[in-house]
Design a protein around this motif. Structure first.
Motif, PDB file in Angstrom:
ATOM      1  N   GLN A 192       0.826  -1.197   0.000  1.00 52.44           N
ATOM      2  CA  GLN A 192       0.000   0.000   0.000  1.00 52.44           C
ATOM      3  C   GLN A 192       0.869   1.261   0.000  1.00 52.44           C
ATOM      4  N   ALA A 193       1.922   1.245   0.776  1.00 45.66           N
ATOM      5  CA  ALA A 193       2.811   2.420   0.863  1.00 45.66           C
ATOM      6  C   ALA A 193       3.556   2.670  -0.447  1.00 45.66           C
ATOM      7  N   SER A 194       3.748   1.622  -1.244  1.00 45.34           N
ATOM      8  CA  SER A 194       4.497   1.771  -2.496  1.00 45.34           C
ATOM      9  C   SER A 194       3.681   2.462  -3.583  1.00 45.34           C
ATOM     10  N   HIS A 195       2.349   2.408  -3.460  1.00 47.93           N
ATOM     11  CA  HIS A 195       1.437   2.986  -4.468  1.00 47.93           C
ATOM     12  C   HIS A 195       1.687   2.417  -5.855  1.00 47.93           C
ATOM     13  N   GLU A 196       2.168   1.174  -5.904  1.00 40.65           N
ATOM     14  CA  GLU A 196       2.461   0.543  -7.184  1.00 40.65           C
ATOM     15  C   GLU A 196       1.272  -0.236  -7.748  1.00 40.65           C
ATOM     16  N   LEU A 197       0.283  -0.511  -6.916  1.00 38.29           N
ATOM     17  CA  LEU A 197      -0.860  -1.307  -7.353  1.00 38.29           C
ATOM     18  C   LEU A 197      -1.913  -0.434  -8.029  1.00 38.29           C
ATOM     19  N   PRO A 198      -2.735  -1.020  -8.880  1.00 31.07           N
ATOM     20  CA  PRO A 198      -3.829  -0.253  -9.491  1.00 31.07           C
ATOM     21  C   PRO A 198      -5.031  -0.099  -8.565  1.00 31.07           C
ATOM     22  N   PHE A 199      -4.917  -0.607  -7.349  1.00 29.21           N
ATOM     23  CA  PHE A 199      -5.972  -0.475  -6.339  1.00 29.21           C
ATOM     24  C   PHE A 199      -5.325  -0.199  -4.989  1.00 29.21           C
ATOM     25  N   SER A 200      -6.117   0.278  -4.044  1.00 31.60           N
ATOM     26  CA  SER A 200      -5.609   0.547  -2.695  1.00 31.60           C
ATOM     27  C   SER A 200      -5.929  -0.614  -1.765  1.00 31.60           C
ATOM     28  N   ILE A 201      -5.221  -0.669  -0.644  1.00 34.39           N
ATOM     29  CA  ILE A 201      -5.377  -1.746   0.340  1.00 34.39           C
ATOM     30  C   ILE A 201      -5.667  -1.145   1.706  1.00 34.39           C
ATOM     31  N   ALA A 202      -6.744  -1.606   2.333  1.00 32.21           N
ATOM     32  CA  ALA A 202      -7.045  -1.244   3.723  1.00 32.21           C
ATOM     33  C   ALA A 202      -6.998  -2.514   4.563  1.00 32.21           C
ATOM     34  N   ALA A 259     -14.850   0.740   4.933  1.00 25.50           N
ATOM     35  CA  ALA A 259     -13.455   0.901   4.521  1.00 25.50           C
ATOM     36  C   ALA A 259     -13.295   0.819   3.006  1.00 25.50           C
ATOM     37  N   LEU A 260     -14.306   0.315   2.293  1.00 28.81           N
ATOM     38  CA  LEU A 260     -14.261   0.265   0.830  1.00 28.81           C
ATOM     39  C   LEU A 260     -14.472   1.638   0.207  1.00 28.81           C
ATOM     40  N   ASP A 261     -15.165   2.504   0.928  1.00 31.45           N
ATOM     41  CA  ASP A 261     -15.579   3.787   0.367  1.00 31.45           C
ATOM     42  C   ASP A 261     -14.358   4.656   0.069  1.00 31.45           C
ATOM     43  N   GLU A 262     -14.257   5.076  -1.164  1.00 34.49           N
ATOM     44  CA  GLU A 262     -13.073   5.829  -1.570  1.00 34.49           C
ATOM     45  C   GLU A 262     -13.141   7.312  -1.220  1.00 34.49           C
ATOM     46  N   ARG A 263     -14.098   7.677  -0.358  1.00 31.54           N
ATOM     47  CA  ARG A 263     -14.045   9.033   0.194  1.00 31.54           C
ATOM     48  C   ARG A 263     -12.778   9.198   1.030  1.00 31.54           C
ATOM     49  N   VAL A 264     -12.283   8.091   1.608  1.00 30.71           N
ATOM     50  CA  VAL A 264     -10.934   8.089   2.177  1.00 30.71           C
ATOM     51  C   VAL A 264     -10.001   7.636   1.063  1.00 30.71           C
ATOM     52  N   ARG A 265      -9.219   8.550   0.550  1.00 34.45           N
ATOM     53  CA  ARG A 265      -8.350   8.239  -0.572  1.00 34.45           C
ATOM     54  C   ARG A 265      -7.270   7.235  -0.169  1.00 34.45           C
ATOM     55  N   GLY A 266      -6.781   6.516  -1.162  1.00 35.36           N
ATOM     56  CA  GLY A 266      -5.764   5.510  -0.887  1.00 35.36           C
ATOM     57  C   GLY A 266      -4.563   6.056  -0.147  1.00 35.36           C
ATOM     58  N   GLU A 267      -4.125   7.256  -0.521  1.00 34.22           N
ATOM     59  CA  GLU A 267      -2.940   7.840   0.129  1.00 34.22           C
ATOM     60  C   GLU A 267      -3.219   8.302   1.556  1.00 34.22           C
ATOM     61  N   ASP A 268      -4.497   8.364   1.944  1.00 36.52           N
ATOM     62  CA  ASP A 268      -4.845   8.819   3.288  1.00 36.52           C
ATOM     63  C   ASP A 268      -5.203   7.667   4.231  1.00 36.52           C
ATOM     64  N   LEU A 269      -5.143   6.447   3.732  1.00 38.35           N
ATOM     65  CA  LEU A 269      -5.493   5.296   4.572  1.00 38.35           C
ATOM     66  C   LEU A 269      -4.469   5.127   5.692  1.00 38.35           C
ATOM     67  N   PRO A 270      -4.927   4.828   6.911  1.00 39.22           N
ATOM     68  CA  PRO A 270      -3.972   4.496   7.973  1.00 39.22           C
ATOM     69  C   PRO A 270      -3.352   3.128   7.700  1.00 39.22           C
ATOM     70  N   LYS A 271      -2.336   2.790   8.461  1.00 33.68           N
ATOM     71  CA  LYS A 271      -1.700   1.489   8.269  1.00 33.68           C
ATOM     72  C   LYS A 271      -2.727   0.376   8.437  1.00 33.68           C
ATOM     73  N   TRP A 272      -3.564   0.529   9.464  1.00 33.38           N
ATOM     74  CA  TRP A 272      -4.706  -0.359   9.656  1.00 33.38           C
ATOM     75  C   TRP A 272      -5.768   0.342  10.469  1.00 33.38           C
ATOM     76  N   TYR A 273      -7.004  -0.059  10.233  1.00 33.19           N
ATOM     77  CA  TYR A 273      -8.110   0.377  11.076  1.00 33.19           C
ATOM     78  C   TYR A 273      -8.226  -0.590  12.250  1.00 33.19           C
ATOM     79  N   VAL A 274      -8.837  -0.114  13.348  1.00 32.62           N
ATOM     80  CA  VAL A 274      -9.016  -0.947  14.538  1.00 32.62           C
ATOM     81  C   VAL A 274     -10.513  -1.126  14.790  1.00 32.62           C
ATOM     82  N   ALA A 275     -10.974  -2.354  14.642  1.00 30.13           N
ATOM     83  CA  ALA A 275     -12.390  -2.659  14.858  1.00 30.13           C
ATOM     84  C   ALA A 275     -12.581  -3.226  16.254  1.00 30.13           C
ATOM     85  N   ALA A 276     -12.554  -2.339  17.238  1.00 29.79           N
ATOM     86  CA  ALA A 276     -12.777  -2.724  18.637  1.00 29.79           C
ATOM     87  C   ALA A 276     -13.108  -1.463  19.426  1.00 29.79           C
TER      88      ALA A 276
END
Length: 365
Positions: A192-202, A259-276
């Motif tokens: 995700q940090a490399s921005h080499e993929l054609p999609f983002s990862i959360a 987390a699928l919603d691209e209102r949070v852009r790929g470059e703005d995604l945190p390393k991971w979300y916490v579901a707790a």
């Protein structure tokens, strides 16, 4: 929670018949997605389609069976043409499983295979991966982590560097699980940090998932389905070995799909979300557990007195090293809504179980 039926695109959900998976299917359908359920057995999709909550949306559900997700190209057909992917499927570290062949290699290969399938698809915009607190600890520490909750589990928490270094042959299913999770989390974060993929990862780290199941129609089924924390608190069952936070099943699903919603852009995604659910600073595991036991004694006094509930006040999880702080996830994905934690979730499970018992008692009269 209404939206134009299916207008938000097609999302593939692996492990769609599991606890988190089915809840994600329901939430995705309710919020405007079409869903492709990816399951190991074709029969599992028929079970999914019997769920009460999916009945209004059966025309928006399709399915693909992937019997072995660790073989090359396993997911190519399954994700072809989809807009989004939520990857939940994975083996739990049961003692009878082979550490290398049943846990480690399948996790590594299925993760890499899914990324490659996404590349080939040409349509995938974002993938969401379920991870685990096991990737944050060293399996070889044993039961020494205590209940002090001195470490913070938030969106910047680091994986265990020792677990990251383990390679086959691995010592145990738990060793393999911690290692595979740490390595998959790091591999995906680097991608995700490399921005080499054609999609983002959360990525999402869920706590223990707690909540009722609409597939359980008897109190016996409900008790068998319950998570370990609820069983320990409500039936004085075995103390859970680990706890990395707690989350209501519906909140967990909401986080995955939002987390699928691209209102949070790929470059703005945190390393991971916490579901707790966030735990107040200064609280340790014993204090948290006892506060929930107090709630059960107060809110379900009759059931405690009559033995319908057998309070497990002493069955505190053995290892509770983290205090959850998930306010960033709440702000980014839930419009600031609070994630329900242990007390709210166990209360609902207790109400669900007790209602089933009452219904059975009335039927016997």
């Amino acid at each position: 929670m209404t939206a134009d039926r299916g207008a938000r695109g097609l999302v593939a959900i692996t492990g769609a018949n599991g606890t988190i998976g089915y809840a994600c299917v329901v939430y995705a359908l309710q919020t405007g997605y079409r869903v492709r359920c990816i399951v190991r057995r074709a029969s599992a999709i028929e079970t999914i389609k019997t769920g009460p909550s999916v009945q209004p949306y059966l025309d928006l559900i399709e399915s693909v069976a992937v019997p072995d997700n660790a073989v090359g190209g396993a997911y190519d057909e399954a994700v072809a043409g989809v807009d989004y992917v939520v990857h939940i499927a994975g083996a739990w570290p049961m003692l009878h499983l082979d550490p290398d062949n049943d846990i480690y290699h399948p996790y590594i290969r299925s993760t890499r295979g899914l990324i490659e399938a996404g590349r080939k698809s040409g349509t995938v915009k974002r993938m969401v991966f379920t991870q685990a607190g096991a990737g944050l600890v060293d399996s070889e520490d044993g039961d020494t982590l205590g209940t002090r909750m001195e470490r913070v589990l938030n969106e910047a928490v680091q994986v265990s560097q020792t677990s990251l270094a383990y390679r086959p042959p691995l010592k145990s299913p738990h060793n393999a699980y911690c290692s595979a999770k740490a390595q998959c989390m790091t591999y995906l974060a680097d991608l995700q940090a490399s921005h080499e993929l054609p999609f983002s990862i959360a990525q999402i780290i869920p706590g223990t998932v707690i909540g009722p199941s609409e597939f359980c129609t008897t109190s016996e089924q409900a008790r068998a389905h319950m998570d370990r924390q609820s069983k320990a608190l409500l039936f004085d069952d075995v103390a859970p070995r680990y706890a990395f936070g707690f989350v209501h099943v519906q909140d967990c699903a909401r986080i995955h799909i939002e987390a699928l919603d691209e209102r949070v852009r790929g470059e703005d995604l945190p390393k991971w979300y916490v579901a707790a659910g966030t735990v107040e600073e200064g609280t340790d595991g014993d204090k948290l557990w006892n506060s929930v036991a107090d709630m059960i004694e107060r809110d379900f006094a009759k059931e405690v007195k009559t033995g319908v509930v057998t309070l497990g006040r002493q069955k505190v999880p053995i290892n509770m090293p983290f205090r959850v702080e998930s306010s960033m996830t709440e702000k980014m994905l839930l419009n600031g809504d609070k994630i329900r934690g242990l007390e709210d979730s166990v209360r609902e499970v207790a109400e669900w179980y007790i209602q089933l018992k009452r219904t059975e008692e009335k039927a016997d009269v």
